[in-house]
Write a protein that holds these residues in place. Structure first.
Motif, PDB file in Angstrom:
ATOM      1  N   PRO A 158      32.520  87.296  -2.365  1.00  0.00           N
ATOM      2  CA  PRO A 158      31.276  87.967  -1.978  1.00  0.00           C
ATOM      3  C   PRO A 158      31.358  88.483  -0.539  1.00  0.00           C
ATOM      4  CG  PRO A 158      30.816  85.864  -3.038  1.00  0.00           C
ATOM      5  CD  PRO A 158      32.287  85.895  -2.773  1.00  0.00           C
ATOM      6  N   VAL A 159      30.995  89.731  -0.347  1.00  0.00           N
ATOM      7  CA  VAL A 159      31.033  90.349   0.971  1.00  0.00           C
ATOM      8  C   VAL A 159      29.636  90.867   1.300  1.00  0.00           C
ATOM      9  CG1 VAL A 159      31.926  92.301   2.309  1.00  0.00           C
ATOM     10  CG2 VAL A 159      33.467  90.971   0.869  1.00  0.00           C
ATOM     11  N   LYS A 160      29.167  90.548   2.502  1.00  0.00           N
ATOM     12  CA  LYS A 160      27.858  91.007   2.952  1.00  0.00           C
ATOM     13  C   LYS A 160      28.036  92.027   4.077  1.00  0.00           C
ATOM     14  CE  LYS A 160      25.071  86.871   1.908  1.00  0.00           C
ATOM     15  NZ  LYS A 160      24.049  87.576   1.096  1.00  0.00           N
ATOM     16  N   ILE A 161      27.359  93.167   3.939  1.00  0.00           N
ATOM     17  CA  ILE A 161      27.414  94.224   4.950  1.00  0.00           C
ATOM     18  C   ILE A 161      25.996  94.494   5.421  1.00  0.00           C
ATOM     19  CG2 ILE A 161      28.138  96.585   5.450  1.00  0.00           C
ATOM     20  CD1 ILE A 161      29.955  96.308   2.928  1.00  0.00           C
ATOM     21  N   ALA A 162      25.780  94.391   6.727  1.00  0.00           N
ATOM     22  CA  ALA A 162      24.452  94.617   7.304  1.00  0.00           C
ATOM     23  C   ALA A 162      24.403  95.978   7.976  1.00  0.00           C
ATOM     24  CB  ALA A 162      24.126  93.525   8.309  1.00  0.00           C
ATOM     25  N   VAL A 200      26.992  87.705   8.046  1.00  0.00           N
ATOM     26  CA  VAL A 200      27.521  88.835   7.282  1.00  0.00           C
ATOM     27  C   VAL A 200      28.969  89.079   7.688  1.00  0.00           C
ATOM     28  CG1 VAL A 200      25.240  89.906   7.071  1.00  0.00           C
ATOM     29  CG2 VAL A 200      26.747  90.572   8.955  1.00  0.00           C
ATOM     30  N   ASN A 201      29.669  89.829   6.854  1.00  0.00           N
ATOM     31  CA  ASN A 201      31.083  90.123   7.122  1.00  0.00           C
ATOM     32  C   ASN A 201      31.280  91.365   7.982  1.00  0.00           C
ATOM     33  OD1 ASN A 201      30.777  89.051   4.065  1.00  0.00           O
ATOM     34  ND2 ASN A 201      32.594  88.148   5.018  1.00  0.00           N
ATOM     35  N   LEU A 202      30.288  92.262   7.978  1.00  0.00           N
ATOM     36  CA  LEU A 202      30.421  93.514   8.736  1.00  0.00           C
ATOM     37  C   LEU A 202      29.039  93.999   9.134  1.00  0.00           C
ATOM     38  CD1 LEU A 202      32.170  95.952   9.717  1.00  0.00           C
ATOM     39  CD2 LEU A 202      31.800  96.971   7.448  1.00  0.00           C
ATOM     40  N   PRO A 222      29.710  93.799  20.930  1.00  0.00           N
ATOM     41  CA  PRO A 222      31.057  93.870  20.335  1.00  0.00           C
ATOM     42  C   PRO A 222      31.106  93.379  18.896  1.00  0.00           C
ATOM     43  CG  PRO A 222      30.918  92.081  21.926  1.00  0.00           C
ATOM     44  CD  PRO A 222      29.661  92.862  22.070  1.00  0.00           C
ATOM     45  N   ASP A 223      30.031  92.728  18.429  1.00  0.00           N
ATOM     46  CA  ASP A 223      30.003  92.252  17.038  1.00  0.00           C
ATOM     47  C   ASP A 223      29.763  93.383  16.044  1.00  0.00           C
ATOM     48  OD1 ASP A 223      30.313  89.343  17.385  1.00  0.00           O
ATOM     49  OD2 ASP A 223      28.419  89.503  18.472  1.00  0.00           O
ATOM     50  N   ILE A 224      29.358  94.543  16.524  1.00  0.00           N
ATOM     51  CA  ILE A 224      29.191  95.692  15.627  1.00  0.00           C
ATOM     52  C   ILE A 224      30.574  96.207  15.239  1.00  0.00           C
ATOM     53  CG2 ILE A 224      28.300  98.041  15.401  1.00  0.00           C
ATOM     54  CD1 ILE A 224      26.137  97.320  17.432  1.00  0.00           C
ATOM     55  N   GLY A 225      30.814  96.342  13.934  1.00  0.00           N
ATOM     56  CA  GLY A 225      32.144  96.744  13.458  1.00  0.00           C
ATOM     57  C   GLY A 225      32.335  98.231  13.298  1.00  0.00           C
ATOM     58  N   LEU A 226      31.228  98.981  13.174  1.00  0.00           N
ATOM     59  CA  LEU A 226      31.317 100.432  12.975  1.00  0.00           C
ATOM     60  C   LEU A 226      30.033 101.062  13.487  1.00  0.00           C
ATOM     61  CD1 LEU A 226      32.599 103.026  11.678  1.00  0.00           C
ATOM     62  CD2 LEU A 226      31.426 102.380   9.557  1.00  0.00           C
ATOM     63  N   ASN A 244      36.708  99.141  22.606  1.00  0.00           N
ATOM     64  CA  ASN A 244      37.459  97.963  22.142  1.00  0.00           C
ATOM     65  C   ASN A 244      38.003  98.284  20.751  1.00  0.00           C
ATOM     66  OD1 ASN A 244      36.910  96.538  24.528  1.00  0.00           O
ATOM     67  ND2 ASN A 244      34.899  95.921  23.739  1.00  0.00           N
ATOM     68  N   ASN A 245      37.552  97.588  19.728  1.00  0.00           N
ATOM     69  CA  ASN A 245      38.067  97.865  18.389  1.00  0.00           C
ATOM     70  C   ASN A 245      37.003  98.484  17.483  1.00  0.00           C
ATOM     71  OD1 ASN A 245      40.195  97.800  16.473  1.00  0.00           O
ATOM     72  ND2 ASN A 245      39.260  96.005  15.491  1.00  0.00           N
ATOM     73  N   THR A 246      35.907  98.930  18.081  1.00  0.00           N
ATOM     74  CA  THR A 246      34.803  99.478  17.286  1.00  0.00           C
ATOM     75  C   THR A 246      34.887 100.997  17.228  1.00  0.00           C
ATOM     76  OG1 THR A 246      33.350  97.658  17.926  1.00  0.00           O
ATOM     77  CG2 THR A 246      32.302  99.631  17.055  1.00  0.00           C
ATOM     78  N   PRO A 247      35.064 101.571  16.035  1.00  0.00           N
ATOM     79  CA  PRO A 247      35.088 103.035  15.929  1.00  0.00           C
ATOM     80  C   PRO A 247      33.686 103.607  16.109  1.00  0.00           C
ATOM     81  CG  PRO A 247      35.746 101.991  13.849  1.00  0.00           C
ATOM     82  CD  PRO A 247      35.291 100.913  14.759  1.00  0.00           C
ATOM     83  N   ILE A 248      33.595 104.705  16.851  1.00  0.00           N
ATOM     84  CA  ILE A 248      32.345 105.443  17.010  1.00  0.00           C
ATOM     85  C   ILE A 248      32.613 106.839  16.482  1.00  0.00           C
ATOM     86  CG2 ILE A 248      30.586 106.216  18.633  1.00  0.00           C
ATOM     87  CD1 ILE A 248      31.486 103.978  20.514  1.00  0.00           C
ATOM     88  N   VAL A 249      31.896 107.217  15.432  1.00  0.00           N
ATOM     89  CA  VAL A 249      32.267 108.413  14.682  1.00  0.00           C
ATOM     90  C   VAL A 249      31.018 109.182  14.265  1.00  0.00           C
ATOM     91  CG1 VAL A 249      32.380 107.064  12.541  1.00  0.00           C
ATOM     92  CG2 VAL A 249      33.576 109.252  12.678  1.00  0.00           C
TER      93      VAL A 249
END
Length: 449
Positions: A158-162, A200-202, A222-226, A244-249
């Motif tokens: 199970p994967v949770k995306i917020a 959540v996972n993402l 930094p906890d925001i993944g995308l 850092n490692n977060t894409p901004i698109v």
């Protein structure tokens, strides 16, 4: 006995492989936004990008791959807030529903729309409205989610995306109603991210703000993944950046592009694979589902007779339009030349496309639309169809009364009223002028006694 053990080992090997393939190992977030009312390419030139019909085909291609997809909308479906925009808003919300969108983040243009329309759409359409920092205390109940969590159960684990969404206060215009409150984005986000980061996972943020503001938000959280963002980004493929490692698109403006972020899933660990922005070009066919919806939209414009309801502005000095045929009495040679140009076929191009009742299209395909005495509709103004003489030279009734007075001088600026960057990006005045330049004629000045 050895054969039995061999058969059993083969059986369990096959069974384990079947189980491993029973679930997908990746999912895709598909994002779009800032359509600004562009349901489809206007058709004014070849090679145009975008449109909901091509977008449907794009999303349908990914859906057929059998991996979970989550289409989301960034905000600003509209450009303005008139009656035609209200019809567009409903059409676009229906389109998002047909395409399986899970949410639409509210932009500043969206909240300028009639609150009664926004209330109706928030409660009748399948796509959910999102905003973490916008509160609308309107007379009509408007359903807005501060966060939306999606569970993906077909990914093995199970994967949770917020999803969170913000609107920058720097983008608010003067049309924002008093019952709308927009909180400072970082203050609104802080409690939600603190609550979600271990549950959540993402975390995905739809940041309806400038690139600069979104970079600052990425630094704070930094906890925001995308982060999906951008405002008036014309070339989104070149604008992808990282904090850092977060894409901004960004998916750009006008619905010309669409973005995808692919993720792999290994047990409960999510790994980002790719983030890219893709132009919606001729590679993608127009889906019949969306073509039918666009026809419904044009039918709605016709039924409401929006052409005749657009306010008409008075012309100065008693001027009024007379129609190109009136000009032919004295300027037959020029009229005959004009009649062979594309300007003389401008209205028919709308008829062929089924857009002859669309106020946004009609102005540059008729004469004087929006002015008193100008084109109103075909039934009442047949003499003013097409881009006629007075489209460039101005209303001509006074010229008929006194032909000796100066009249009709025009230049490049007159052309650019219609041949702008949006509808005619390859416009070059000198080259285009050659296609319509009038033949020379000899006219003697007359005097009235």
């Amino acid at each position: 006995m050895k054969k039995l053990l061999l058969y059993l080992s083969i059986f369990f090997l096959v069974l384990s492989q079947e189980k491993s393939h029973a679930h997908s190992s990746e999912f895709t977030i598909i994002f779009s936004g800032e359509e600004l009312g562009n349901l489809e390419p206007c058709g004014c030139y070849e090679g145009q990008l975008g449109g909901i019909a091509k977008r449907y085909s794009f999303i349908d291609f990914f859906r057929k791959q059998k991996n979970p997809i989550l289409p989301i909308s960034f905000g600003d479906l509209l450009k303005s807030c008139g009656r035609q925009d209200e019809i567009k808003m409903e059409t676009l919300c229906r389109a998002l529903g047909f395409m399986g969108y899970v949410l639409h983040n509210l932009g500043e243009k969206d909240i300028e729309i009639n609150p009664q329309v926004l209330s109706f759409l928030s409660q009748t359409q399948s796509v959910e409205f999102l905003s973490t920092n916008v509160n609308i205390d309107a007379p009509f109940p408007i359903k807005i989610n501060q966060t939306i969590i999606k569970d993906c159960f077909d990914l093995g684990s199970p994967v949770k995306i917020a999803f969170l969404g913000i609107l920058s206060r720097s983008l608010l215009g003067s049309n924002v109603n008093e019952y709308i409150t927009v909180s400072e984005p970082t203050k609104a986000l802080k409690p939600f991210i603190k609550q979600l980061k271990n549950k959540v996972n993402l975390i995905v943020l739809l940041s309806h703000a400038t690139m600069e503001e979104s970079r600052e938000i990425a630094k704070c959280f930094p906890d925001i993944g995308l982060i999906i963002t951008g405002h008036h980004i014309e070339e989104p493929q070149d604008s992808i950046t990282y904090v850092n490692n977060t894409p901004i698109v960004s998916a750009g403006t006008g619905g010309k592009y669409i973005g995808i972020a692919k993720y792999g899933v290994n047990k409960k660990t999510i790994e980002r694979k790719t983030v890219e922005v893709i132009p919606l070009d001729h590679t993608y066919n127009d889906s019949q589902e969306m073509v039918a919806l666009l026809q419904e939209y044009q039918h709605a414009l016709t039924e409401e007779d929006l052409l005749s309801k657009i306010p008409q502005a008075p012309l100065p000095n008693g001027l009024s339009y007379t129609g190109s045929f009136t000009c032919s009495v004295c300027h037959k040679r020029i009229y005959d030349h004009w009649y062979k140009t594309l300007h003389a076929k401008a209205y028919n191009t709308l008829v062929e496309a089924g857009h002859q009742y669309d106020p946004e299209c009609i102005k540059c395909h008729t004469t004087g639309y929006g002015d008193i005495s100008g084109f109103l509709n075909y039934e009442k103004s047949q003499s003013l169809i097409n881009a006629g003489c007075e489209s460039c030279h101005g209303a001509g009734n006074n010229h008929i009364k006194n032909v000796n007075e100066a009249y009709g001088s025009t230049d490049e600026r007159s052309c650019e009223l219609c041949h702008d960057s949006e509808h005619s990006p390859k416009f070059q005045y000198k080259e285009y002028w050659k296609k319509i330049a009038h033949p020379k004629e000899s006219l003697k000045k007359t005097s009235r006694k």
